[in-house]
Design a protein around this motif. Structure first.
Motif, PDB file in Angstrom:
ATOM      1  N   ALA A 141     -20.223 -10.445  -5.918  1.00 36.38           N
ATOM      2  CA  ALA A 141     -20.840 -11.725  -5.604  1.00 36.38           C
ATOM      3  C   ALA A 141     -19.750 -12.750  -5.330  1.00 36.38           C
ATOM      4  CB  ALA A 141     -21.701 -12.184  -6.783  1.00 36.38           C
ATOM      5  N   SER A 142     -20.105 -13.839  -4.663  1.00 38.63           N
ATOM      6  CA  SER A 142     -19.166 -14.932  -4.465  1.00 38.63           C
ATOM      7  C   SER A 142     -18.672 -15.423  -5.820  1.00 38.63           C
ATOM      8  CB  SER A 142     -19.847 -16.068  -3.708  1.00 38.63           C
ATOM      9  OG  SER A 142     -18.965 -17.144  -3.538  1.00 38.63           O
ATOM     10  N   GLY A 143     -17.363 -15.519  -5.973  1.00 40.53           N
ATOM     11  CA  GLY A 143     -16.786 -15.903  -7.251  1.00 40.53           C
ATOM     12  C   GLY A 143     -16.577 -14.754  -8.212  1.00 40.53           C
ATOM     13  N   GLY A 144     -16.991 -13.548  -7.829  1.00 41.44           N
ATOM     14  CA  GLY A 144     -16.800 -12.378  -8.675  1.00 41.44           C
ATOM     15  C   GLY A 144     -15.341 -11.958  -8.730  1.00 41.44           C
ATOM     16  N   HIS A 145     -14.997 -11.170  -9.743  1.00 42.01           N
ATOM     17  CA  HIS A 145     -13.603 -10.807  -9.990  1.00 42.01           C
ATOM     18  C   HIS A 145     -13.381  -9.299  -9.901  1.00 42.01           C
ATOM     19  CE1 HIS A 145     -13.446 -14.901 -11.593  1.00 42.01           C
ATOM     20  NE2 HIS A 145     -12.141 -14.815 -11.470  1.00 42.01           N
ATOM     21  N   LEU A 146     -12.229  -8.945  -9.379  1.00 39.72           N
ATOM     22  CA  LEU A 146     -11.728  -7.573  -9.355  1.00 39.72           C
ATOM     23  C   LEU A 146     -10.515  -7.497 -10.258  1.00 39.72           C
ATOM     24  CD1 LEU A 146     -11.274  -4.654  -8.119  1.00 39.72           C
ATOM     25  CD2 LEU A 146      -9.854  -5.809  -6.402  1.00 39.72           C
ATOM     26  N   LEU A 147     -10.482  -6.476 -11.122  1.00 41.67           N
ATOM     27  CA  LEU A 147      -9.274  -6.156 -11.884  1.00 41.67           C
ATOM     28  C   LEU A 147      -8.828  -4.774 -11.452  1.00 41.67           C
ATOM     29  CD1 LEU A 147      -7.225  -6.922 -14.069  1.00 41.67           C
ATOM     30  CD2 LEU A 147      -8.736  -5.826 -15.745  1.00 41.67           C
ATOM     31  N   ILE A 148      -7.622  -4.697 -10.885  1.00 40.88           N
ATOM     32  CA  ILE A 148      -7.127  -3.439 -10.350  1.00 40.88           C
ATOM     33  C   ILE A 148      -5.802  -3.105 -11.022  1.00 40.88           C
ATOM     34  CG2 ILE A 148      -6.004  -4.589  -8.365  1.00 40.88           C
ATOM     35  CD1 ILE A 148      -6.822  -2.109  -6.694  1.00 40.88           C
ATOM     36  N   GLY A 149      -5.693  -1.872 -11.527  1.00 45.95           N
ATOM     37  CA  GLY A 149      -4.490  -1.424 -12.212  1.00 45.95           C
ATOM     38  C   GLY A 149      -3.847  -0.262 -11.485  1.00 45.95           C
ATOM     39  N   PHE A 150      -2.506  -0.231 -11.492  1.00 37.67           N
ATOM     40  CA  PHE A 150      -1.786   0.814 -10.764  1.00 37.67           C
ATOM     41  C   PHE A 150      -0.349   0.872 -11.254  1.00 37.67           C
ATOM     42  CE2 PHE A 150      -1.643  -3.206  -8.596  1.00 37.67           C
ATOM     43  CZ  PHE A 150      -0.324  -3.363  -8.217  1.00 37.67           C
ATOM     44  N   SER A 151       0.366   1.907 -10.860  1.00 38.19           N
ATOM     45  CA  SER A 151       1.790   2.040 -11.164  1.00 38.19           C
ATOM     46  C   SER A 151       2.605   1.447 -10.023  1.00 38.19           C
ATOM     47  CB  SER A 151       2.164   3.511 -11.351  1.00 38.19           C
ATOM     48  OG  SER A 151       1.465   4.069 -12.445  1.00 38.19           O
ATOM     49  N   ALA A 152       3.693   0.752 -10.372  1.00 36.75           N
ATOM     50  CA  ALA A 152       4.490   0.046  -9.377  1.00 36.75           C
ATOM     51  C   ALA A 152       5.628   0.909  -8.844  1.00 36.75           C
ATOM     52  CB  ALA A 152       5.062  -1.230  -9.979  1.00 36.75           C
ATOM     53  N   THR A 153       6.020   0.627  -7.591  1.00 37.72           N
ATOM     54  CA  THR A 153       7.199   1.259  -7.014  1.00 37.72           C
ATOM     55  C   THR A 153       8.456   0.636  -7.620  1.00 37.72           C
ATOM     56  OG1 THR A 153       7.380  -0.311  -5.183  1.00 37.72           O
ATOM     57  CG2 THR A 153       5.988   1.624  -4.828  1.00 37.72           C
ATOM     58  N   ASP A 154       9.593   1.271  -7.367  1.00 39.77           N
ATOM     59  CA  ASP A 154      10.868   0.782  -7.883  1.00 39.77           C
ATOM     60  C   ASP A 154      11.583  -0.159  -6.920  1.00 39.77           C
ATOM     61  OD1 ASP A 154      10.616   2.462 -10.165  1.00 39.77           O
ATOM     62  OD2 ASP A 154      11.375   4.147  -8.989  1.00 39.77           O
ATOM     63  N   ASP A 155      11.144  -0.194  -5.670  1.00 39.64           N
ATOM     64  CA  ASP A 155      11.901  -0.867  -4.621  1.00 39.64           C
ATOM     65  C   ASP A 155      10.946  -1.588  -3.680  1.00 39.64           C
ATOM     66  OD1 ASP A 155      13.464  -1.591  -2.467  1.00 39.64           O
ATOM     67  OD2 ASP A 155      14.439   0.355  -2.253  1.00 39.64           O
ATOM     68  N   PRO A 156      11.075  -2.916  -3.504  1.00 35.63           N
ATOM     69  CA  PRO A 156      10.158  -3.638  -2.617  1.00 35.63           C
ATOM     70  C   PRO A 156      10.241  -3.219  -1.162  1.00 35.63           C
ATOM     71  CG  PRO A 156      11.973  -5.045  -3.315  1.00 35.63           C
ATOM     72  CD  PRO A 156      12.042  -3.812  -4.151  1.00 35.63           C
ATOM     73  N   SER A 157      11.318  -2.553  -0.780  1.00 36.66           N
ATOM     74  CA  SER A 157      11.405  -2.080   0.605  1.00 36.66           C
ATOM     75  C   SER A 157      10.539  -0.850   0.834  1.00 36.66           C
ATOM     76  CB  SER A 157      12.863  -1.757   0.966  1.00 36.66           C
ATOM     77  OG  SER A 157      13.339  -0.647   0.217  1.00 36.66           O
ATOM     78  N   HIS A 158       9.986  -0.274  -0.238  1.00 36.88           N
ATOM     79  CA  HIS A 158       9.071   0.859  -0.140  1.00 36.88           C
ATOM     80  C   HIS A 158       7.723   0.424  -0.723  1.00 36.88           C
ATOM     81  CE1 HIS A 158      13.002   2.875   0.052  1.00 36.88           C
ATOM     82  NE2 HIS A 158      12.384   3.773   0.788  1.00 36.88           N
ATOM     83  N   PRO A 159       6.797  -0.032   0.119  1.00 37.81           N
ATOM     84  CA  PRO A 159       5.526  -0.532  -0.410  1.00 37.81           C
ATOM     85  C   PRO A 159       4.706   0.521  -1.138  1.00 37.81           C
ATOM     86  CG  PRO A 159       5.468  -0.371   1.993  1.00 37.81           C
ATOM     87  CD  PRO A 159       6.891  -0.168   1.587  1.00 37.81           C
TER      88      PRO A 159
END
Length: 215
Positions: A141-159
């Motif tokens: 709905a409008s104003g609704g929220h998403l919470l998304i969890g994940f593992s991060a990469t080590d290097d910003p040059s590799h999305p």
């Protein structure tokens, strides 16, 4: 519709691993105060929006769904693995659990106050993520929220980076890159939490939660 290989492999892998997965992760929140904290924040902002209805996409054996129920949300779980859903129904008979896909959530447009995607995108090929995020946007709905969890990469040059997950190959994401995809889908980042790997963690990756709001 023909099911793509990644979803089929994920379903088969988690069906086979379901009993072991349940033993390993059923009590994981007891040792994760930061996870409990961000889930509590998520529950609070969803409830403050006036609609506590939430779907836990990629719910696995249902322990996080049950935790959100304890926090006062009207939550149900969805997972692609029938084996996982059976264990969830057995463990929490008072809650609703459905077999389904994140790519096609069986619910009308704009009816949910919240969507939880906790490590459920990691087996989705990167090129399919925009469509998944669009589906999250559709059901909120409008104003609704998403919470998304994940593992991060080590290097910003590799999305994105592939890693050897115990069930099937999986992907890590650079947080700013995934946040940009959220914005493109109409979901504005509200907050993020970054958890550094602990010595007892099975995988030594940064873990990230992004909280986003549908405008």
């Amino acid at each position: 519709m023909v099911e793509h290989d990644a979803l089929s492999a994920t379903r088969e892998g988690y069906d086979a691993a379901a009993p072991v997965y349940a033993q390993l992760f059923s009590g994981e929140l007891s040792d994760r105060p930061l996870d409990r904290a961000i889930l509590s924040v998520f529950a609070e902002v969803v409830s403050a929006g006036g609609d506590g209805r939430v779907v836990d996409l990629g719910c696995g054996t249902g322990h996080i769904t049950a935790h959100l129920d304890e926090l006062g949300l009207a939550v149900y779980g969805v997972d692609a693995s029938p084996g996982m859903i059976k264990l969830a129904r057995d463990a929490y008979p008072g809650l609703r659990f459905d077999v389904g896909s994140m790519a096609e959530v069986n619910i009308a447009d704009g009816v949910l106050g919240g969507v939880l995607s906790r490590w459920s995108i990691i087996h989705t090929p990167p090129q399919e993520i925009p469509a998944i995020l669009a589906e999250f946007h559709r059901v909120l709905a409008s104003g609704g929220h998403l919470l998304i969890g994940f593992s991060a990469t080590d290097d910003p040059s590799h999305p994105t980076q592939v890693f050897d997950h115990a069930v099937v190959p999986a992907y890590r994401w650079w947080p700013d890159h995934l946040a940009a995809l959220l914005r493109e889908s109409g979901l504005a980042e509200v907050a993020r939490m970054v958890r550094q790997p602990q010595p007892t963690d099975r995988r030594q990756f940064e873990e990230v939660y992004l909280l986003a709001r549908k405008a």
